[in-house]
Design a protein around this motif. Structure first.
Motif, PDB file in Angstrom:
ATOM      1  N   SER A 129      10.049   3.841  13.018  1.00  0.00           N
ATOM      2  CA  SER A 129       9.046   3.585  11.983  1.00  0.00           C
ATOM      3  C   SER A 129       9.108   2.119  11.565  1.00  0.00           C
ATOM      4  N   HIS A 130       8.028   1.637  11.057  1.00  0.00           N
ATOM      5  CA  HIS A 130       7.966   0.234  10.646  1.00  0.00           C
ATOM      6  C   HIS A 130       7.027   0.090   9.453  1.00  0.00           C
ATOM      7  N   CYS A 131       7.178  -1.036   8.768  1.00  0.00           N
ATOM      8  CA  CYS A 131       6.427  -1.314   7.554  1.00  0.00           C
ATOM      9  C   CYS A 131       5.048  -1.873   7.895  1.00  0.00           C
ATOM     10  N   CYS A 132       4.066  -1.464   7.120  1.00  0.00           N
ATOM     11  CA  CYS A 132       2.699  -1.963   7.263  1.00  0.00           C
ATOM     12  C   CYS A 132       2.211  -2.343   5.864  1.00  0.00           C
ATOM     13  N   ALA A 133       2.060  -3.634   5.643  1.00  0.00           N
ATOM     14  CA  ALA A 133       1.691  -4.120   4.314  1.00  0.00           C
ATOM     15  C   ALA A 133       0.185  -4.214   4.164  1.00  0.00           C
ATOM     16  N   GLY A 134      -0.304  -3.656   3.076  1.00  0.00           N
ATOM     17  CA  GLY A 134      -1.713  -3.772   2.715  1.00  0.00           C
ATOM     18  C   GLY A 134      -1.837  -4.723   1.540  1.00  0.00           C
ATOM     19  N   GLU A 135      -3.006  -4.843   0.979  1.00  0.00           N
ATOM     20  CA  GLU A 135      -3.232  -5.705  -0.187  1.00  0.00           C
ATOM     21  C   GLU A 135      -2.723  -4.985  -1.431  1.00  0.00           C
ATOM     22  N   GLY A 136      -1.513  -5.358  -1.885  1.00  0.00           N
ATOM     23  CA  GLY A 136      -0.943  -4.775  -3.092  1.00  0.00           C
ATOM     24  C   GLY A 136      -0.149  -3.503  -2.885  1.00  0.00           C
ATOM     25  N   TYR A 137       0.012  -3.031  -1.667  1.00  0.00           N
ATOM     26  CA  TYR A 137       0.808  -1.838  -1.390  1.00  0.00           C
ATOM     27  C   TYR A 137       1.269  -1.881   0.062  1.00  0.00           C
ATOM     28  N   SER A 138       2.229  -1.036   0.386  1.00  0.00           N
ATOM     29  CA  SER A 138       2.743  -0.951   1.753  1.00  0.00           C
ATOM     30  C   SER A 138       2.915   0.507   2.137  1.00  0.00           C
ATOM     31  N   ILE A 139       2.850   0.769   3.432  1.00  0.00           N
ATOM     32  CA  ILE A 139       3.050   2.116   3.957  1.00  0.00           C
ATOM     33  C   ILE A 139       3.981   2.023   5.163  1.00  0.00           C
ATOM     34  N   CYS A 140       4.498   3.175   5.588  1.00  0.00           N
ATOM     35  CA  CYS A 140       5.329   3.246   6.783  1.00  0.00           C
ATOM     36  C   CYS A 140       4.513   3.855   7.913  1.00  0.00           C
ATOM     37  N   CYS A 141       4.529   3.204   9.066  1.00  0.00           N
ATOM     38  CA  CYS A 141       3.865   3.731  10.262  1.00  0.00           C
ATOM     39  C   CYS A 141       4.937   4.314  11.169  1.00  0.00           C
ATOM     40  N   GLY A 142       4.583   5.335  11.919  1.00  0.00           N
ATOM     41  CA  GLY A 142       5.513   5.934  12.863  1.00  0.00           C
ATOM     42  C   GLY A 142       5.684   5.063  14.097  1.00  0.00           C
ATOM     43  N   SER A 143       6.548   5.516  15.003  1.00  0.00           N
ATOM     44  CA  SER A 143       6.889   4.719  16.190  1.00  0.00           C
ATOM     45  C   SER A 143       5.683   4.471  17.094  1.00  0.00           C
ATOM     46  N   THR A 144       4.707   5.373  17.080  1.00  0.00           N
ATOM     47  CA  THR A 144       3.525   5.179  17.931  1.00  0.00           C
ATOM     48  C   THR A 144       2.373   4.524  17.170  1.00  0.00           C
ATOM     49  N   GLY A 145       2.575   4.288  15.898  1.00  0.00           N
ATOM     50  CA  GLY A 145       1.518   3.691  15.080  1.00  0.00           C
ATOM     51  C   GLY A 145       1.477   2.178  15.213  1.00  0.00           C
ATOM     52  N   ARG A 146       0.280   1.657  15.202  1.00  0.00           N
ATOM     53  CA  ARG A 146       0.074   0.206  15.236  1.00  0.00           C
ATOM     54  C   ARG A 146      -0.502  -0.189  13.890  1.00  0.00           C
ATOM     55  N   CYS A 147       0.155  -1.109  13.226  1.00  0.00           N
ATOM     56  CA  CYS A 147      -0.264  -1.542  11.899  1.00  0.00           C
ATOM     57  C   CYS A 147      -1.381  -2.581  12.014  1.00  0.00           C
ATOM     58  N   SER A 148      -2.393  -2.424  11.165  1.00  0.00           N
ATOM     59  CA  SER A 148      -3.440  -3.442  11.058  1.00  0.00           C
ATOM     60  C   SER A 148      -3.987  -3.409   9.641  1.00  0.00           C
ATOM     61  N   ARG A 149      -4.805  -4.405   9.338  1.00  0.00           N
ATOM     62  CA  ARG A 149      -5.422  -4.454   8.003  1.00  0.00           C
ATOM     63  C   ARG A 149      -6.916  -4.373   8.149  1.00  0.00           C
ATOM     64  N   GLY A 150      -7.492  -3.487   7.381  1.00  0.00           N
ATOM     65  CA  GLY A 150      -8.943  -3.336   7.390  1.00  0.00           C
ATOM     66  C   GLY A 150      -9.584  -4.252   6.369  1.00  0.00           C
ATOM     67  N   SER A 151     -10.884  -4.072   6.178  1.00  0.00           N
ATOM     68  CA  SER A 151     -11.587  -4.878   5.193  1.00  0.00           C
ATOM     69  C   SER A 151     -11.023  -4.604   3.811  1.00  0.00           C
ATOM     70  N   GLY A 152     -10.945  -5.622   3.017  1.00  0.00           N
ATOM     71  CA  GLY A 152     -10.381  -5.474   1.684  1.00  0.00           C
ATOM     72  C   GLY A 152      -8.865  -5.363   1.669  1.00  0.00           C
ATOM     73  N   GLY A 153      -8.209  -5.620   2.804  1.00  0.00           N
ATOM     74  CA  GLY A 153      -6.759  -5.595   2.867  1.00  0.00           C
ATOM     75  C   GLY A 153      -6.142  -4.216   2.962  1.00  0.00           C
ATOM     76  N   LEU A 154      -6.919  -3.219   3.403  1.00  0.00           N
ATOM     77  CA  LEU A 154      -6.399  -1.858   3.544  1.00  0.00           C
ATOM     78  C   LEU A 154      -5.361  -1.804   4.664  1.00  0.00           C
ATOM     79  N   ALA A 155      -4.241  -1.147   4.407  1.00  0.00           N
ATOM     80  CA  ALA A 155      -3.211  -0.954   5.438  1.00  0.00           C
ATOM     81  C   ALA A 155      -3.626   0.227   6.304  1.00  0.00           C
ATOM     82  N   LEU A 156      -3.656   0.009   7.625  1.00  0.00           N
ATOM     83  CA  LEU A 156      -4.077   1.038   8.563  1.00  0.00           C
ATOM     84  C   LEU A 156      -3.037   1.226   9.642  1.00  0.00           C
ATOM     85  N   CYS A 157      -2.679   2.475   9.918  1.00  0.00           N
ATOM     86  CA  CYS A 157      -1.818   2.802  11.073  1.00  0.00           C
ATOM     87  C   CYS A 157      -2.704   3.516  12.082  1.00  0.00           C
TER      88      CYS A 157
END
Length: 159
Positions: A129-157
């Motif tokens: 698992s790894h950290c995925c930072a969004g605008e003002g918050y963070s989430i954890c993505c699993g081993s197969t997840g790829r972290c990215s940021r959407g519009s408005g800084g949304l954290a996406l796995c």
């Protein structure tokens, strides 16, 4: 018997090396021919002056209709682009909510051995698992997840 000189450009077939005549060129040529014929052969080149003017006006109206159609097409494309952008934003919001919900599967407490600090949460160590930072918050993505940021800084796995 073949002609020794090439045909004038307005007589060439469209799509040849010299291209097709534009509508504006056709209008000018038609008017010039009408006026030229009138000057050399008498008062009725297109039948009469009113008929010639009507033919010229039809050609101009046709160009106006084409320009209007082009403007409408551009407007439709802009509307479609705006609608697609709105749909993408809604889809990213849904994906961000799903990613936030899935994050709980990879989160652990701060005192777990080898936990990874990820903003206000901690991601489990040893499972990829790894950290995925969004605008003002963070989430954890699993081993197969790829972290990215959407519009408005949304954290996406995503996978």
């Amino acid at each position: 018997e073949q002609l020794a000189t090439p045909a004038p450009s307005f007589a060439r077939a469209p799509g040849t090396a010299h291209g097709a005549m534009s509508l504006r060129s056709a209008i000018v040529l038609t008017m010039a021919l009408c006026l030229g014929v009138q000057a050399t052969q008498g008062p009725e080149p297109c039948g009469n002056e009113l008929e010639c003017a009507a033919l010229a006006q039809e050609a101009v109206d046709g160009e106006t209709d084409e320009a209007l159609a082009l403007r409408q097409l551009r407007g439709e494309k802009a509307t479609l682009a705006s609608q697609l952008q709105e749909r993408r934003a809604r889809a990213e919001e849904i994906l961000a909510r799903v990613s936030l919900e899935e994050s709980s599967r990879y989160e652990v407490s701060a005192d777990d051995d080898g936990s990874l600090t990820c903003g206000d949460v901690y991601c489990a160590a040893g499972i990829g698992s790894h950290c995925c930072a969004g605008e003002g918050y963070s989430i954890c993505c699993g081993s197969t997840g790829r972290c990215s940021r959407g519009s408005g800084g949304l954290a996406l796995c995503t996978r």
